[in-house]
Design a protein around this motif. Structure first.
Motif, PDB file in Angstrom:
ATOM      1  N   THR A  39      26.835  52.258  41.754  1.00  0.00           N
ATOM      2  CA  THR A  39      28.269  52.492  41.968  1.00  0.00           C
ATOM      3  C   THR A  39      28.767  51.680  43.161  1.00  0.00           C
ATOM      4  OG1 THR A  39      27.995  54.736  41.111  1.00  0.00           O
ATOM      5  CG2 THR A  39      30.011  54.259  42.329  1.00  0.00           C
ATOM      6  N   ILE A  40      28.027  51.685  44.234  1.00  0.00           N
ATOM      7  CA  ILE A  40      28.424  50.916  45.415  1.00  0.00           C
ATOM      8  C   ILE A  40      28.383  49.421  45.117  1.00  0.00           C
ATOM      9  CG2 ILE A  40      27.721  50.307  47.764  1.00  0.00           C
ATOM     10  CD1 ILE A  40      26.923  53.242  48.128  1.00  0.00           C
ATOM     11  N   MET A  41      27.364  48.975  44.373  1.00  0.00           N
ATOM     12  CA  MET A  41      27.267  47.547  44.054  1.00  0.00           C
ATOM     13  C   MET A  41      28.426  47.100  43.161  1.00  0.00           C
ATOM     14  SD  MET A  41      24.977  46.252  45.805  1.00  0.00           S
ATOM     15  CE  MET A  41      25.060  44.631  45.098  1.00  0.00           C
ATOM     16  N   ILE A  42      28.845  47.920  42.203  1.00  0.00           N
ATOM     17  CA  ILE A  42      29.997  47.573  41.364  1.00  0.00           C
ATOM     18  C   ILE A  42      31.251  47.455  42.219  1.00  0.00           C
ATOM     19  CG2 ILE A  42      31.532  48.479  39.564  1.00  0.00           C
ATOM     20  CD1 ILE A  42      29.004  49.525  38.164  1.00  0.00           C
ATOM     21  N   PHE A  43      31.413  48.364  43.168  1.00  0.00           N
ATOM     22  CA  PHE A  43      32.563  48.302  44.072  1.00  0.00           C
ATOM     23  C   PHE A  43      32.530  47.025  44.919  1.00  0.00           C
ATOM     24  CE2 PHE A  43      34.346  49.250  48.287  1.00  0.00           C
ATOM     25  CZ  PHE A  43      35.674  49.431  47.919  1.00  0.00           C
ATOM     26  N   VAL A  44      31.379  46.702  45.474  1.00  0.00           N
ATOM     27  CA  VAL A  44      31.256  45.511  46.323  1.00  0.00           C
ATOM     28  C   VAL A  44      31.505  44.238  45.515  1.00  0.00           C
ATOM     29  CG1 VAL A  44      29.600  44.133  47.652  1.00  0.00           C
ATOM     30  CG2 VAL A  44      29.763  46.592  48.024  1.00  0.00           C
ATOM     31  N   VAL A  45      30.952  44.150  44.315  1.00  0.00           N
ATOM     32  CA  VAL A  45      31.145  42.962  43.479  1.00  0.00           C
ATOM     33  C   VAL A  45      32.609  42.827  43.068  1.00  0.00           C
ATOM     34  CG1 VAL A  45      30.593  41.981  41.209  1.00  0.00           C
ATOM     35  CG2 VAL A  45      28.783  42.844  42.678  1.00  0.00           C
ATOM     36  N   SER A  46      33.275  43.935  42.752  1.00  0.00           N
ATOM     37  CA  SER A  46      34.679  43.852  42.369  1.00  0.00           C
ATOM     38  C   SER A  46      35.541  43.412  43.548  1.00  0.00           C
ATOM     39  CB  SER A  46      35.166  45.187  41.814  1.00  0.00           C
ATOM     40  OG  SER A  46      35.112  46.179  42.825  1.00  0.00           O
ATOM     41  N   VAL A  47      35.256  43.883  44.750  1.00  0.00           N
ATOM     42  CA  VAL A  47      36.001  43.442  45.935  1.00  0.00           C
ATOM     43  C   VAL A  47      35.744  41.964  46.186  1.00  0.00           C
ATOM     44  CG1 VAL A  47      36.141  43.684  48.446  1.00  0.00           C
ATOM     45  CG2 VAL A  47      36.147  45.713  46.999  1.00  0.00           C
ATOM     46  N   MET A  48      34.508  41.512  46.025  1.00  0.00           N
ATOM     47  CA  MET A  48      34.203  40.095  46.240  1.00  0.00           C
ATOM     48  C   MET A  48      34.889  39.207  45.206  1.00  0.00           C
ATOM     49  SD  MET A  48      30.233  40.287  47.387  1.00  0.00           S
ATOM     50  CE  MET A  48      30.025  38.533  47.480  1.00  0.00           C
ATOM     51  N   CYS A  49      35.021  39.679  43.970  1.00  0.00           N
ATOM     52  CA  CYS A  49      35.711  38.892  42.947  1.00  0.00           C
ATOM     53  C   CYS A  49      37.198  38.779  43.265  1.00  0.00           C
ATOM     54  CB  CYS A  49      35.523  39.529  41.569  1.00  0.00           C
ATOM     55  SG  CYS A  49      33.880  39.284  40.902  1.00  0.00           S
ATOM     56  N   VAL A  50      37.813  39.844  43.743  1.00  0.00           N
ATOM     57  CA  VAL A  50      39.232  39.800  44.093  1.00  0.00           C
ATOM     58  C   VAL A  50      39.445  38.875  45.289  1.00  0.00           C
ATOM     59  CG1 VAL A  50      41.143  41.186  45.015  1.00  0.00           C
ATOM     60  CG2 VAL A  50      39.782  42.045  43.118  1.00  0.00           C
ATOM     61  N   VAL A  51      38.551  38.901  46.248  1.00  0.00           N
ATOM     62  CA  VAL A  51      38.684  38.044  47.427  1.00  0.00           C
ATOM     63  C   VAL A  51      38.454  36.576  47.052  1.00  0.00           C
ATOM     64  CG1 VAL A  51      37.599  37.509  49.649  1.00  0.00           C
ATOM     65  CG2 VAL A  51      38.094  39.860  49.040  1.00  0.00           C
ATOM     66  N   ALA A  52      37.632  36.301  46.058  1.00  0.00           N
ATOM     67  CA  ALA A  52      37.307  34.922  45.696  1.00  0.00           C
ATOM     68  C   ALA A  52      38.430  34.216  44.942  1.00  0.00           C
ATOM     69  CB  ALA A  52      36.045  34.903  44.846  1.00  0.00           C
ATOM     70  N   TYR A  53      39.350  34.978  44.319  1.00  0.00           N
ATOM     71  CA  TYR A  53      40.463  34.335  43.606  1.00  0.00           C
ATOM     72  C   TYR A  53      41.401  33.670  44.604  1.00  0.00           C
ATOM     73  CZ  TYR A  53      39.072  36.683  39.322  1.00  0.00           C
ATOM     74  OH  TYR A  53      38.377  37.113  38.229  1.00  0.00           O
ATOM     75  N   PRO A  54      41.963  32.521  44.226  1.00  0.00           N
ATOM     76  CA  PRO A  54      42.876  31.845  45.156  1.00  0.00           C
ATOM     77  C   PRO A  54      44.158  32.658  45.357  1.00  0.00           C
ATOM     78  CG  PRO A  54      42.823  30.702  43.063  1.00  0.00           C
ATOM     79  CD  PRO A  54      41.780  31.773  43.006  1.00  0.00           C
ATOM     80  N   ASN A  55      44.650  32.649  46.568  1.00  0.00           N
ATOM     81  CA  ASN A  55      45.848  33.397  46.908  1.00  0.00           C
ATOM     82  C   ASN A  55      46.991  32.415  47.087  1.00  0.00           C
ATOM     83  OD1 ASN A  55      47.662  35.253  47.759  1.00  0.00           O
ATOM     84  ND2 ASN A  55      46.744  35.604  49.746  1.00  0.00           N
ATOM     85  N   THR A  56      48.008  32.506  46.203  1.00  0.00           N
ATOM     86  CA  THR A  56      49.178  31.655  46.325  1.00  0.00           C
ATOM     87  C   THR A  56      50.419  32.528  46.270  1.00  0.00           C
ATOM     88  OG1 THR A  56      49.374  31.317  43.960  1.00  0.00           O
ATOM     89  CG2 THR A  56      48.032  29.714  45.190  1.00  0.00           C
ATOM     90  N   ASN A  57      51.461  32.056  46.886  1.00  0.00           N
ATOM     91  CA  ASN A  57      52.756  32.763  46.843  1.00  0.00           C
ATOM     92  C   ASN A  57      53.686  32.149  45.810  1.00  0.00           C
ATOM     93  OD1 ASN A  57      52.025  34.539  48.860  1.00  0.00           O
ATOM     94  ND2 ASN A  57      52.611  33.111  50.465  1.00  0.00           N
ATOM     95  N   LEU A  58      53.214  31.171  45.066  1.00  0.00           N
ATOM     96  CA  LEU A  58      54.057  30.546  44.060  1.00  0.00           C
ATOM     97  C   LEU A  58      54.026  31.368  42.770  1.00  0.00           C
ATOM     98  CD1 LEU A  58      52.891  26.851  44.513  1.00  0.00           C
ATOM     99  CD2 LEU A  58      55.021  27.893  45.319  1.00  0.00           C
ATOM    100  N   PRO A  59      55.167  31.475  42.106  1.00  0.00           N
ATOM    101  CA  PRO A  59      55.158  32.163  40.815  1.00  0.00           C
ATOM    102  C   PRO A  59      54.338  31.380  39.786  1.00  0.00           C
ATOM    103  CG  PRO A  59      57.405  31.837  41.611  1.00  0.00           C
ATOM    104  CD  PRO A  59      56.499  31.104  42.538  1.00  0.00           C
ATOM    105  N   VAL A  60      53.845  32.055  38.791  1.00  0.00           N
ATOM    106  CA  VAL A  60      52.972  31.441  37.797  1.00  0.00           C
ATOM    107  C   VAL A  60      53.749  30.443  36.923  1.00  0.00           C
ATOM    108  CG1 VAL A  60      51.502  31.919  35.824  1.00  0.00           C
ATOM    109  CG2 VAL A  60      51.495  33.462  37.786  1.00  0.00           C
ATOM    110  N   ASN A  61      55.032  30.715  36.597  1.00  0.00           N
ATOM    111  CA  ASN A  61      55.755  29.872  35.650  1.00  0.00           C
ATOM    112  C   ASN A  61      56.427  28.674  36.314  1.00  0.00           C
ATOM    113  OD1 ASN A  61      57.707  31.205  37.025  1.00  0.00           O
ATOM    114  ND2 ASN A  61      58.605  32.238  35.232  1.00  0.00           N
ATOM    115  N   MET A  62      56.231  28.385  37.577  1.00  0.00           N
ATOM    116  CA  MET A  62      56.837  27.220  38.216  1.00  0.00           C
ATOM    117  C   MET A  62      56.049  25.960  37.936  1.00  0.00           C
ATOM    118  SD  MET A  62      58.426  28.156  41.854  1.00  0.00           S
ATOM    119  CE  MET A  62      59.130  26.571  42.134  1.00  0.00           C
TER     120      MET A  62
END
Length: 62
Positions: A39-62
């Motif tokens: 359970t803890i490993m699933i939580f840690v992996v899910s947090v790491m996947c969210v952190v690994a995605y690029p963070n942009t403030n641009l809308p997707v359809n631009m």
């Protein structure tokens, strides 16, 4: 009185404390530990996947 050299002739009657008894782990259930671990490993992996995605403030359809 004759003195005996070498090994002590008086037996040691004290209870030997093992590693599990010393830490109080003799009543620990391995199955529940594995459930908590996964359970803890699933939580840690899910947090790491969210952190690994690029963070942009641009809308997707631009």
């Amino acid at each position: 009185m004759q003195k005996i050299y070498g090994r002590n002739q008086i037996p040691d009657l004290r209870k030997k404390i093992g590693f599990m008894e010393y830490l109080g782990l003799e009543y620990l259930d391995p199955k529940s530990c594995m459930v908590i671990f996964f359970t803890i490993m699933i939580f840690v992996v899910s947090v790491m996947c969210v952190v690994a995605y690029p963070n942009t403030n641009l809308p997707v359809n631009m």
